[in-house]
Design an enzyme around this catalytic site. Structure first.
Site, short mmCIF file in Angstrom:
data_model
loop_
_atom_site.label_atom_id
_atom_site.label_comp_id
_atom_site.label_asym_id
_atom_site.label_seq_id
_atom_site.Cartn_x
_atom_site.Cartn_y
_atom_site.Cartn_z
N ASP A 37 0.85 -1.21 0.00
CA ASP A 37 0.00 0.00 0.00
C ASP A 37 0.87 1.24 0.00
OD1 ASP A 37 -2.32 1.82 0.46
OD2 ASP A 37 -3.33 -0.07 0.91
N ASP A 60 3.76 1.98 -4.39
CA ASP A 60 2.87 2.75 -5.27
C ASP A 60 2.77 1.93 -6.56
OD1 ASP A 60 1.76 4.40 -7.19
OD2 ASP A 60 2.80 6.19 -6.50
N VAL A 61 1.58 1.46 -6.88
CA VAL A 61 1.46 0.53 -8.02
C VAL A 61 1.72 1.19 -9.37
CG1 VAL A 61 -0.13 -1.03 -6.82
CG2 VAL A 61 -1.06 0.82 -8.26
N SER A 139 -14.52 -3.33 -12.10
CA SER A 139 -15.75 -2.78 -11.49
C SER A 139 -16.86 -2.89 -12.51
CB SER A 139 -15.55 -1.30 -11.14
OG SER A 139 -16.79 -0.67 -10.89
N TYR A 152 -12.62 6.43 -14.55
CA TYR A 152 -12.70 5.15 -13.81
C TYR A 152 -13.32 4.04 -14.69
CZ TYR A 152 -13.94 2.22 -9.69
OH TYR A 152 -14.07 1.21 -8.76
N LYS A 156 -11.45 0.66 -15.73
CA LYS A 156 -11.98 -0.65 -15.30
C LYS A 156 -12.35 -1.53 -16.49
CE LYS A 156 -11.72 -0.40 -10.78
NZ LYS A 156 -10.61 -1.14 -10.12
P1 NDP Z 1 -10.37 1.97 -0.60
O1 NDP Z 1 -10.22 3.39 -1.01
O2 NDP Z 1 -11.07 1.63 0.65
O3 NDP Z 1 -8.95 1.23 -0.62
C1 NDP Z 1 -8.07 1.39 -1.71
C2 NDP Z 1 -6.66 1.19 -1.22
O4 NDP Z 1 -5.77 1.35 -2.35
C3 NDP Z 1 -6.24 2.22 -0.17
O5 NDP Z 1 -5.55 1.62 0.88
C4 NDP Z 1 -5.35 3.16 -0.98
O6 NDP Z 1 -4.34 3.80 -0.22
C5 NDP Z 1 -4.70 2.18 -1.94
N1 NDP Z 1 -4.08 2.86 -3.06
C6 NDP Z 1 -4.51 3.95 -3.74
N2 NDP Z 1 -3.63 4.29 -4.69
C7 NDP Z 1 -2.60 3.42 -4.61
C8 NDP Z 1 -1.38 3.26 -5.31
N3 NDP Z 1 -1.02 4.10 -6.30
N4 NDP Z 1 -0.56 2.25 -4.95
C9 NDP Z 1 -0.88 1.41 -3.94
N5 NDP Z 1 -2.02 1.52 -3.23
C10 NDP Z 1 -2.88 2.51 -3.56
O7 NDP Z 1 -11.11 1.29 -1.87
P2 NDP Z 1 -12.03 -0.01 -1.95
O8 NDP Z 1 -11.62 -1.03 -0.98
O9 NDP Z 1 -13.44 0.44 -2.01
O10 NDP Z 1 -11.68 -0.48 -3.45
C11 NDP Z 1 -10.72 -1.50 -3.70
C12 NDP Z 1 -10.80 -1.85 -5.18
O11 NDP Z 1 -12.11 -2.29 -5.49
C13 NDP Z 1 -10.50 -0.67 -6.10
O12 NDP Z 1 -9.78 -1.10 -7.24
C14 NDP Z 1 -11.88 -0.22 -6.50
O13 NDP Z 1 -11.89 0.48 -7.73
C15 NDP Z 1 -12.61 -1.54 -6.58
N6 NDP Z 1 -14.05 -1.46 -6.50
C16 NDP Z 1 -14.65 -0.93 -5.39
C17 NDP Z 1 -16.03 -0.87 -5.33
C18 NDP Z 1 -16.75 -0.32 -4.14
O14 NDP Z 1 -17.98 -0.21 -4.22
N7 NDP Z 1 -16.09 0.00 -3.05
C19 NDP Z 1 -16.86 -1.33 -6.44
C20 NDP Z 1 -16.12 -1.86 -7.54
C21 NDP Z 1 -14.77 -1.93 -7.55
P3 NDP Z 1 -4.65 5.25 0.44
O15 NDP Z 1 -5.66 5.00 1.49
O16 NDP Z 1 -3.31 5.67 0.96
O17 NDP Z 1 -5.16 6.10 -0.69
#
Ligand code: NDP
Length: 244
Positions: A37, A60-61, A139, A152, A156
């Site tokens: 993360d 950072d991905v 998504s 987005y 996706k």
């Molecule tokens: P959250 O925002 O709760 O968690 C996302 C995590 O990814 C955070 O810890 C964030 O870190 C981290 N992150 C962001 N940018 C980077 C990066 N460049 N490198 C590494 N880590 C990074 O999101 P969700 O759990 O809701 O979503 C997870 C996945 O599921 C995502 O891909 C999202 O698009 C997908 N998704 C979610 C849905 C929903 O309804 N929640 C529906 C459909 C898909 P930080 O907190 O520091 O930003």
């Protein structure tokens, strides 16, 4: 027998939300997991709360070296890389009139380029092992398109193409690549949504409720495990029936 006994996994964006739930379920099923993360302290703290073998690592991905370091950390610490979940995500929702090029590029960068980097470098490790499973978190927005999400939805949808093309490229190496398309899931990302937008989305869901992160994690577990040994290039919707 647990589904991931003796296996190792990396989950990007694993410090919270859906990624954290995936990591928790993987650990419960016997896997040793690395949470990658942006915030190292959060990743390490999250790993410590898991009921088994788990480590946190800063990544950072969107940075190729950091993705490689994350995957190598897993092989160094645990001896292999059996599963990669490309889960890290951000949103920068705006209508196109208000969306900047930076809003577009940053979202495509994290989701699509980040997943490509992960898939490319995980495959390089997995081909040596002769096995592996990669799961991309797309998504339903990538299937149906959402107003305010041209960035987005494009990213996706791109992940679906990436999944299918990569699945064909690496199938003969014993590597499977699949994707899931969650709908409305209750996490920090969606709780930031205005109340009226939440209510409108609920109205579109035949099951009449949002999903929980654990309900995404269980499908990802299926794809990661040998239960899905003949499944590759698949895209599974986790939406309570929305946008069929
Ligand atoms: P959250 O925002 O709760 O968690 C996302 C995590 O990814 C955070 O810890 C964030 O870190 C981290 N992150 C962001 N940018 C980077 C990066 N460049 N490198 C590494 N880590 C990074 O999101 P969700 O759990 O809701 O979503 C997870 C996945 O599921 C995502 O891909 C999202 O698009 C997908 N998704 C979610 C849905 C929903 O309804 N929640 C529906 C459909 C898909 P930080 O907190 O520091 O930003």
């Amino acid at each position: 027998m647990s589904l991931l006994e003796g296996r190792t996994a990396v989950v990007t964006g694993g410090a919270r939300g859906i990624g954290y739930e995936i990591a928790r379920l993987f650990v419960e099923e016997g896997a040793a997991v690395v949470l990658g993360d942006l915030d190292e302290a959060e990743a390490v703290a999250a790993a410590k709360t898991l009921p088994g073998t788990a480590l946190g690592f800063r990544c950072d991905v969107t940075v190729e070296d950091e993705v490689q370091s994350l995957l190598e950390y897993c092989t160094e610490e645990f001896g292999s890389l059996d599963v990669l979940v490309n889960n890290a995500g951000i949103t920068r929702d705006k209508t196109m009139r208000n969306m900047s090029s930076d809003d577009f590029r940053s979202v495509v960068d994290v989701h699509l380029y980040g997943a490509w980097l992960g898939t490319k470098h995980a495959s390089a490790i997995m081909r040596e092992q002769g096995r592996g499973s990669i799961v991309n978190i797309s998504s339903i927005s990538g299937k149906s398109g959402n107003v305010g999400q041209t960035n987005y939805s494009a990213a996706k949808a791109g992940m679906v193409g990436l999944t299918k093309a990569a699945a064909k490229e690496v199938a003969h190496l014993g590597i499977r690549v699949n994707a899931v398309q969650p709908g409305l899931i209750r996490t920090a990302m969606t709780e930031a949504m205005p109340q009226h937008a939440w209510a409108a989305k609920l109205g579109d869901i035949p099951m009449g409720r949002a999903g929980e992160p654990a309900e995404v994690a269980s499908v990802v577990l299926f794809l990661a495990s040998d239960l899905a040994s003949y499944v590759t290039g698949a895209v599974i919707e986790i939406t309570g029936g929305r946008n069929l």
